[in-house]
Design an enzyme around this catalytic site. Structure first.
Site, short mmCIF file in Angstrom:
data_model
loop_
_atom_site.label_atom_id
_atom_site.label_comp_id
_atom_site.label_asym_id
_atom_site.label_seq_id
_atom_site.Cartn_x
_atom_site.Cartn_y
_atom_site.Cartn_z
N ARG A 84 37.86 -15.91 -42.67
CA ARG A 84 37.57 -16.75 -43.85
C ARG A 84 38.81 -17.00 -44.71
O ARG A 84 38.72 -17.30 -45.90
CB ARG A 84 36.47 -16.14 -44.73
CG ARG A 84 35.15 -15.99 -44.00
CD ARG A 84 34.02 -15.78 -44.97
NE ARG A 84 32.75 -15.65 -44.28
CZ ARG A 84 32.24 -14.49 -43.86
NH1 ARG A 84 32.88 -13.37 -44.09
NH2 ARG A 84 31.10 -14.48 -43.23
N LYS A 106 47.19 -29.11 -47.42
CA LYS A 106 46.35 -29.82 -46.45
C LYS A 106 46.63 -29.24 -45.07
O LYS A 106 47.80 -29.20 -44.65
CB LYS A 106 46.67 -31.32 -46.45
CG LYS A 106 45.94 -32.11 -47.52
CD LYS A 106 46.12 -33.60 -47.28
CE LYS A 106 45.39 -34.42 -48.32
NZ LYS A 106 45.64 -35.86 -48.18
N GLU A 148 58.92 -40.52 -47.26
CA GLU A 148 58.01 -39.82 -48.19
C GLU A 148 58.69 -39.64 -49.55
O GLU A 148 58.02 -39.58 -50.58
CB GLU A 148 57.57 -38.47 -47.61
CG GLU A 148 56.88 -38.54 -46.25
CD GLU A 148 55.48 -39.17 -46.27
OE1 GLU A 148 54.95 -39.46 -47.36
OE2 GLU A 148 54.93 -39.38 -45.17
N LYS A 190 55.30 -33.59 -55.94
CA LYS A 190 54.10 -33.36 -55.11
C LYS A 190 53.28 -32.21 -55.68
O LYS A 190 52.05 -32.29 -55.78
CB LYS A 190 54.52 -33.08 -53.66
CG LYS A 190 53.36 -32.70 -52.77
CD LYS A 190 53.02 -33.73 -51.75
CE LYS A 190 51.69 -33.40 -51.09
NZ LYS A 190 51.74 -33.40 -49.66
N GLU A 200 41.92 -34.12 -53.72
CA GLU A 200 42.04 -35.58 -53.55
C GLU A 200 40.78 -36.33 -54.00
O GLU A 200 40.23 -37.15 -53.27
CB GLU A 200 42.39 -35.92 -52.10
CG GLU A 200 42.98 -37.32 -51.96
CD GLU A 200 43.50 -37.63 -50.56
OE1 GLU A 200 44.33 -36.85 -50.05
OE2 GLU A 200 43.09 -38.64 -49.99
N ARG A 204 45.49 -37.57 -56.44
CA ARG A 204 46.21 -37.28 -55.18
C ARG A 204 46.19 -38.47 -54.22
O ARG A 204 47.05 -38.58 -53.35
CB ARG A 204 45.64 -36.01 -54.53
CG ARG A 204 46.44 -35.54 -53.33
CD ARG A 204 46.06 -34.16 -52.84
NE ARG A 204 46.88 -33.75 -51.72
CZ ARG A 204 46.99 -32.52 -51.26
NH1 ARG A 204 46.34 -31.54 -51.84
NH2 ARG A 204 47.77 -32.24 -50.23
N ASN A 208 48.76 -41.72 -50.77
CA ASN A 208 48.45 -42.54 -49.60
C ASN A 208 49.04 -43.94 -49.68
O ASN A 208 48.69 -44.81 -48.88
CB ASN A 208 46.92 -42.62 -49.42
CG ASN A 208 46.34 -41.27 -49.10
OD1 ASN A 208 46.94 -40.49 -48.36
ND2 ASN A 208 45.19 -40.96 -49.68
N HIS A 211 49.84 -45.81 -46.58
CA HIS A 211 49.27 -45.06 -45.47
C HIS A 211 48.08 -45.76 -44.80
O HIS A 211 47.84 -45.54 -43.62
CB HIS A 211 48.87 -43.65 -45.92
CG HIS A 211 50.05 -42.71 -46.00
ND1 HIS A 211 51.12 -42.94 -46.84
CD2 HIS A 211 50.32 -41.55 -45.35
CE1 HIS A 211 51.99 -41.95 -46.70
NE2 HIS A 211 51.54 -41.10 -45.80
N HIS A 215 48.48 -45.88 -41.06
CA HIS A 215 47.59 -45.19 -40.11
C HIS A 215 47.01 -46.16 -39.11
O HIS A 215 46.88 -45.85 -37.92
CB HIS A 215 46.45 -44.50 -40.87
CG HIS A 215 46.86 -43.23 -41.57
ND1 HIS A 215 46.16 -42.71 -42.63
CD2 HIS A 215 47.89 -42.40 -41.36
CE1 HIS A 215 46.76 -41.60 -43.03
NE2 HIS A 215 47.82 -41.40 -42.28
N HIS A 228 55.50 -41.44 -37.81
CA HIS A 228 54.59 -41.64 -38.94
C HIS A 228 55.30 -42.34 -40.09
O HIS A 228 54.80 -43.31 -40.66
CB HIS A 228 54.04 -40.27 -39.38
CG HIS A 228 53.24 -40.31 -40.64
ND1 HIS A 228 52.01 -40.93 -40.72
CD2 HIS A 228 53.50 -39.82 -41.89
CE1 HIS A 228 51.54 -40.81 -41.96
NE2 HIS A 228 52.43 -40.15 -42.69
#
Ligand code: GLY
Length: 324
Positions: A84, A106, A148, A190, A200, A204, A208, A211, A215, A228
């Site tokens: 956990r 993340k 980034e 960040k 998010e 947050r 993106n 993105h 993506h 990326h």
């Protein structure tokens, strides 16, 4: 303590990290996963969990993710589910991981239907960045990671954007003090965003920027043609083009962003073998589209963006058409 790394990073840094930890009394084991995005899989997760169990690591144990974004996401996710949740440390060795992926907790693996579909928010206890690790990276990866930082500049820190404009040559030449200053500033930004909105639900989302387009482009080109960061660069250029079309963003700011992307040798145009309609359809599948509406992060100036979910299909396709 278990170090998770890949074959490439293991050859370069695993013995140094392992020896240092052993010298100060830690019990250290290591597991290597194959290089590349395919390792963000249930199979590799299961190998790491077997290893944690096999070496009898317990709740007080720590996992170290030593490598780029793939190792960080996979190792972090294993740490989040084992018993956990156990502690983990990120030692990112790529620019993309240093300025973005390693900070913010993340973690995820991929599902055949979508990237990062299975994951958790699990904060690392420590992110340890040594900019010397960038010296063994191909220049293309430095450029792709730099996106980034440029992104962070556009969304909330014009000074950081200006720093990249002024110091681009030093950054690409991997001048250590410049890298340290830039990476520290990007990480502080960040961390500030994540500390205000870890899960998010609002703020947050600004990370993106570029993105949703990026993506879609990565998915349509099967994650093989672009890094990326390169796909995000094209996405940022298109998002900025759309913002100009919507009269939200000055053409001069659009050109300022495009000039920096081009100076950093990052792509800004879509490939001719993908139609704007195919791009739009792929964007609609992106998990960030809510209730059938596409949610886009659009710039209003260098240093500020807004979240919009009211942009029409026609306007989006028009902006994509402008970016060939
Ligand atoms: N890479 C985007 C985020 O951490 O939210």
């Amino acid at each position: 303590m278990l170090i998770v790394t890949d074959a490439f990073v293991k050859d370069q840094y695993a013995s140094c990290v392992t020896e240092n930890l052993k010298n100060v009394g830690f019990d250290v084991d290591l597991i290597e996963v194959p290089v590349g995005e395919e390792s963000k899989s249930l199979e590799q997760l299961s190998r790491i969990l077997d290893c944690l169990i096999g070496h009898k690591l317990d709740r007080s144990s720590t996992l170290i993710a030593l490598g780029g974004g793939v190792v960080g996401d996979l190792g972090g996710f294993a740490a989040s589910v084992y018993m956990r949740g156990i502690s983990y440390v990120q030692i990112p060795t790529t620019l993309q991981a240093q300025v973005d992926a390693s900070v913010g907790g993340k973690t995820a693996i991929n599902h055949p239907k979508s990237k990062n579909l299975i994951g958790a928010f699990h904060q690392p206890k420590l992110v340890l960045i040594d900019v010397d690790t960038l010296k063994t990276l191909p220049r293309r990866d430095i450029q792709a990671g730099l996106i980034e930082v440029i992104k962070m500049g556009v969304i909330r820190d014009e000074t950081l954007f200006g720093m990249v404009e002024d110091e681009l040559e030093s950054i690409l030449d991997l001048h250590t003090p410049t890298l340290i200053e830039m990476i520290a500033r990007a990480c502080a930004n960040k961390a500030d965003i994540v500390s205000k909105d870890e899960k998010e639900t609002g703020l947050r989302m600004v990370l993106n920027y570029g993105h949703t387009f990026g993506h879609a482009l990565e998915a349509l080109t099967h994650y093989k043609r672009y890094r990326h960061g390169e796909a995000v660069s094209i996405g940022m250029n298109c998002a900025a083009q759309l913002a100009v079309h919507l009269n939200m963003f000055f053409l001069t700011d659009f050109e300022r962003q495009r000039t920096l992307l081009n100076r950093a040798k990052l792509p800004t145009t879509f490939p001719h073998d993908l139609s704007p309609e195919a791009m739009y359809d792929a964007m609609s599948l992106d998990k960030k589209s809510l209730g059938g509406k596409l949610r886009l992060i659009l710039p209003v100036r260098i240093g500020e963006v807004v979240i919009r979910d009211d942009v029409t299909e026609k306007e989006i396709i028009h902006a994509i058409t402008q970016c060939y």
